[in-house]
Design a protein around this motif. Structure first.
Motif, PDB file in Angstrom:
ATOM      1  N   ASP A 230       0.828  -1.203   0.000  1.00 53.16           N
ATOM      2  CA  ASP A 230       0.000   0.000   0.000  1.00 53.16           C
ATOM      3  C   ASP A 230       0.864   1.256   0.000  1.00 53.16           C
ATOM      4  OD1 ASP A 230      -2.268  -1.521  -0.001  1.00 53.16           O
ATOM      5  OD2 ASP A 230      -2.721  -1.248   2.138  1.00 53.16           O
ATOM      6  N   ASP A 231       1.942   1.228   0.790  1.00 52.65           N
ATOM      7  CA  ASP A 231       2.825   2.389   0.867  1.00 52.65           C
ATOM      8  C   ASP A 231       3.513   2.651  -0.471  1.00 52.65           C
ATOM      9  OD1 ASP A 231       2.135   2.699   3.502  1.00 52.65           O
ATOM     10  OD2 ASP A 231       3.971   1.801   4.309  1.00 52.65           O
ATOM     11  N   ILE A 232       3.945   1.596  -1.131  1.00 58.96           N
ATOM     12  CA  ILE A 232       4.615   1.744  -2.428  1.00 58.96           C
ATOM     13  C   ILE A 232       3.638   2.294  -3.467  1.00 58.96           C
ATOM     14  CG2 ILE A 232       5.670   0.474  -4.337  1.00 58.96           C
ATOM     15  CD1 ILE A 232       6.861  -1.431  -2.202  1.00 58.96           C
ATOM     16  N   ALA A 233       2.435   1.753  -3.478  1.00 59.91           N
ATOM     17  CA  ALA A 233       1.427   2.226  -4.425  1.00 59.91           C
ATOM     18  C   ALA A 233       1.074   3.684  -4.153  1.00 59.91           C
ATOM     19  CB  ALA A 233       0.175   1.358  -4.336  1.00 59.91           C
ATOM     20  N   TRP A 234       0.952   4.054  -2.873  1.00 60.77           N
ATOM     21  CA  TRP A 234       0.653   5.441  -2.507  1.00 60.77           C
ATOM     22  C   TRP A 234       1.766   6.382  -2.957  1.00 60.77           C
ATOM     23  CZ3 TRP A 234       3.642   8.225   1.088  1.00 60.77           C
ATOM     24  CH2 TRP A 234       3.169   9.515   1.367  1.00 60.77           C
ATOM     25  N   ALA A 235       3.021   5.990  -2.710  1.00 60.99           N
ATOM     26  CA  ALA A 235       4.143   6.837  -3.101  1.00 60.99           C
ATOM     27  C   ALA A 235       4.173   7.059  -4.604  1.00 60.99           C
ATOM     28  CB  ALA A 235       5.454   6.214  -2.631  1.00 60.99           C
ATOM     29  N   ARG A 236       3.898   5.994  -5.375  1.00 62.89           N
ATOM     30  CA  ARG A 236       3.931   6.089  -6.832  1.00 62.89           C
ATOM     31  C   ARG A 236       2.803   6.976  -7.359  1.00 62.89           C
ATOM     32  NH1 ARG A 236       2.779   1.178  -7.915  1.00 62.89           N
ATOM     33  NH2 ARG A 236       4.916   0.393  -7.672  1.00 62.89           N
ATOM     34  N   GLU A 237       1.616   6.812  -6.791  1.00 59.66           N
ATOM     35  CA  GLU A 237       0.445   7.498  -7.342  1.00 59.66           C
ATOM     36  C   GLU A 237       0.266   8.912  -6.812  1.00 59.66           C
ATOM     37  OE1 GLU A 237      -4.331   6.709  -8.081  1.00 59.66           O
ATOM     38  OE2 GLU A 237      -3.079   5.190  -7.093  1.00 59.66           O
ATOM     39  N   TYR A 238       0.703   9.161  -5.580  1.00 58.55           N
ATOM     40  CA  TYR A 238       0.405  10.455  -4.966  1.00 58.55           C
ATOM     41  C   TYR A 238       1.648  11.239  -4.532  1.00 58.55           C
ATOM     42  CZ  TYR A 238      -4.321   8.597  -4.814  1.00 58.55           C
ATOM     43  OH  TYR A 238      -5.527   8.072  -5.161  1.00 58.55           O
ATOM     44  N   MET A 239       2.602  10.562  -3.871  1.00 56.02           N
ATOM     45  CA  MET A 239       3.738  11.285  -3.325  1.00 56.02           C
ATOM     46  C   MET A 239       4.654  11.832  -4.418  1.00 56.02           C
ATOM     47  SD  MET A 239       4.795  12.341  -0.474  1.00 56.02           S
ATOM     48  CE  MET A 239       6.243  13.205   0.151  1.00 56.02           C
ATOM     49  N   VAL A 240       4.988  11.013  -5.409  1.00 55.31           N
ATOM     50  CA  VAL A 240       5.883  11.464  -6.478  1.00 55.31           C
ATOM     51  C   VAL A 240       5.280  12.638  -7.253  1.00 55.31           C
ATOM     52  CG1 VAL A 240       7.008  10.807  -8.632  1.00 55.31           C
ATOM     53  CG2 VAL A 240       7.086   9.256  -6.658  1.00 55.31           C
ATOM     54  N   PRO A 241       3.997  12.574  -7.671  1.00 53.96           N
ATOM     55  CA  PRO A 241       3.406  13.738  -8.339  1.00 53.96           C
ATOM     56  C   PRO A 241       3.387  14.985  -7.460  1.00 53.96           C
ATOM     57  CG  PRO A 241       2.097  11.792  -8.755  1.00 53.96           C
ATOM     58  CD  PRO A 241       3.085  11.417  -7.705  1.00 53.96           C
ATOM     59  N   TRP A 242       3.149  14.809  -6.151  1.00 45.60           N
ATOM     60  CA  TRP A 242       3.144  15.954  -5.237  1.00 45.60           C
ATOM     61  C   TRP A 242       4.508  16.624  -5.209  1.00 45.60           C
ATOM     62  CZ3 TRP A 242       5.719  17.306  -0.720  1.00 45.60           C
ATOM     63  CH2 TRP A 242       5.159  18.364   0.016  1.00 45.60           C
ATOM     64  N   ILE A 243       5.568  15.818  -5.117  1.00 52.30           N
ATOM     65  CA  ILE A 243       6.924  16.372  -5.129  1.00 52.30           C
ATOM     66  C   ILE A 243       7.188  17.089  -6.449  1.00 52.30           C
ATOM     67  CG2 ILE A 243       9.373  15.760  -5.127  1.00 52.30           C
ATOM     68  CD1 ILE A 243       8.673  13.478  -3.201  1.00 52.30           C
ATOM     69  N   GLY A 244       6.720  16.503  -7.534  1.00 56.04           N
ATOM     70  CA  GLY A 244       6.902  17.134  -8.840  1.00 56.04           C
ATOM     71  C   GLY A 244       6.265  18.509  -8.916  1.00 56.04           C
ATOM     72  N   ARG A 245       5.060  18.648  -8.369  1.00 58.51           N
ATOM     73  CA  ARG A 245       4.396  19.956  -8.360  1.00 58.51           C
ATOM     74  C   ARG A 245       5.180  20.959  -7.531  1.00 58.51           C
ATOM     75  NH1 ARG A 245      -0.264  16.788  -7.676  1.00 58.51           N
ATOM     76  NH2 ARG A 245      -0.414  17.362  -5.474  1.00 58.51           N
ATOM     77  N   ARG A 246       5.721  20.508  -6.405  1.00 61.00           N
ATOM     78  CA  ARG A 246       6.509  21.411  -5.561  1.00 61.00           C
ATOM     79  C   ARG A 246       7.738  21.904  -6.312  1.00 61.00           C
ATOM     80  NH1 ARG A 246       2.635  20.453  -3.348  1.00 61.00           N
ATOM     81  NH2 ARG A 246       2.187  22.375  -4.443  1.00 61.00           N
ATOM     82  N   LEU A 247       8.427  20.979  -7.005  1.00 56.91           N
ATOM     83  CA  LEU A 247       9.639  21.352  -7.730  1.00 56.91           C
ATOM     84  C   LEU A 247       9.350  22.331  -8.865  1.00 56.91           C
ATOM     85  CD1 LEU A 247      11.451  17.874  -7.907  1.00 56.91           C
ATOM     86  CD2 LEU A 247      11.997  19.812  -6.420  1.00 56.91           C
ATOM     87  N   ARG A 248       8.144  22.225  -9.447  1.00 62.03           N
ATOM     88  CA  ARG A 248       7.755  23.129 -10.537  1.00 62.03           C
ATOM     89  C   ARG A 248       7.097  24.400 -10.022  1.00 62.03           C
ATOM     90  NH1 ARG A 248       5.989  18.140 -12.447  1.00 62.03           N
ATOM     91  NH2 ARG A 248       3.793  18.684 -12.074  1.00 62.03           N
ATOM     92  N   GLY A 249       6.973  24.519  -8.705  1.00 60.15           N
ATOM     93  CA  GLY A 249       6.355  25.702  -8.128  1.00 60.15           C
ATOM     94  C   GLY A 249       4.866  25.782  -8.389  1.00 60.15           C
ATOM     95  N   ARG A 250       4.219  24.635  -8.535  1.00 64.67           N
ATOM     96  CA  ARG A 250       2.790  24.609  -8.825  1.00 64.67           C
ATOM     97  C   ARG A 250       2.013  24.114  -7.598  1.00 64.67           C
ATOM     98  NH1 ARG A 250       1.907  21.184 -14.113  1.00 64.67           N
ATOM     99  NH2 ARG A 250      -0.260  21.748 -13.601  1.00 64.67           N
TER     100      ARG A 250
END
Length: 267
Positions: A230-250
């Motif tokens: 569950d943790d791996i699936a959560w990180a792939r689907e939600y955590m990685v995109p969230w970090i991406g938005r932060r890095l892009r300032g969005r």
């Protein structure tokens, strides 16, 4: 939402005739979709309880909260509007999006939060403030638990200084169950929002139509392997995109607007 016909009234509690909710996705209601496509959330559900308690009086409600907003954005955009509206009740839940960012200073954040509370208490009858959730059992977010606890201590002290009721999420064990949250682990589910609304009503002295602390139904325990998957699936689907938005300032709220910018009757 709570059924108005089942909500009891406490005649000893004065009717609140106007309410404005300020904050981010928590107060906007993300995770609790309504039939019209808009989010509902705990603040909307609390408004229903207040409307029922104010039976015989005109009740109006505004929700200025917008997902993704930081404390300074809430102070700049929502606090002035709330002062213009001048409601009898304001709820302020802010700072959570700041605390999960690297380098967040809970002490400096609390100083700005206090200025917002002082500003609001000059224009509103009652300002109810909200503490942050206990992130102990949430992967990644557990690392900011100490900062959340420090910020919460400040929020409670500010509430004492200004006579504000406190909607304390840190001690709210009922929403520490995983079923109180949607799959992204950042936003409450419909059931979670309902429980928060009931707790908020109790804080305000209302007789609410349900128990916010009612036990969750028993479910089979998950194995360590299931939790890891569950943790791996959560990180792939939600955590990685969230970090991406932060890095892009969005932010998820870049193009979002308040769903109820004016004090209007519930319909």
């Amino acid at each position: 939402m709570a059924d108005k016909s089942t909500a009891s009234r406490n005649p000893r509690i004065p009717a609140i005739r106007s309410y404005a909710a300020l904050g981010d996705s928590f107060t906007e209601g993300v995770g609790d979709p309504g039939s019209d496509g808009r989010y509902v959330g705990w603040a909307d559900r609390l408004a229903v309880l207040l409307n029922d308690h104010a039976s015989g009086h005109d009740f109006r409600y505004a929700n200025l909260a917008v997902r993704g907003k930081l404390l300074d954005q809430i102070i700049a955009d929502q606090v002035p509007r709330a002062k213009e509206l001048g409601p009898e009740l304001v709820t302020l839940a802010a700072g959570g999006n700041d605390l999960i960012r690297p380098g967040a200073d809970p002490d400096a954040l609390a100083e700005r939060f206090e200025k917002a509370v002082a500003d609001l208490t000059s224009a509103a009858g009652t300002v109810m403030v909200t503490t942050g959730f206990d992130t102990r059992d949430v992967p990644v977010l557990s690392r900011v638990r100490g900062k959340v606890a420090t910020y919460n201590g400040h929020v409670r002290a500010i509430a004492d200084r200004y006579g504000c009721p406190v909607l304390d999420m840190w001690s709210f064990k009922s929403v520490q169950d995983r079923r109180a949250w949607i799959a992204d682990r950042l936003h409450l589910s419909a059931e979670g929002h309902e429980r928060v609304a009931l707790r908020a009503g109790r804080v305000l002295g209302l007789d609410v139509p349900g128990d916010p602390d009612r036990p969750w139904p028993l479910e089979p325990p998950r194995t360590v392997l299931q939790r890891r998957r569950d943790d791996i699936a959560w990180a792939r689907e939600y955590m990685v995109p969230w970090i991406g938005r932060r890095l892009r300032g969005r932010s998820s709220g870049d193009h979002a607007v308040a769903k109820r910018p004016d004090l209007l009757p519930l319909i």
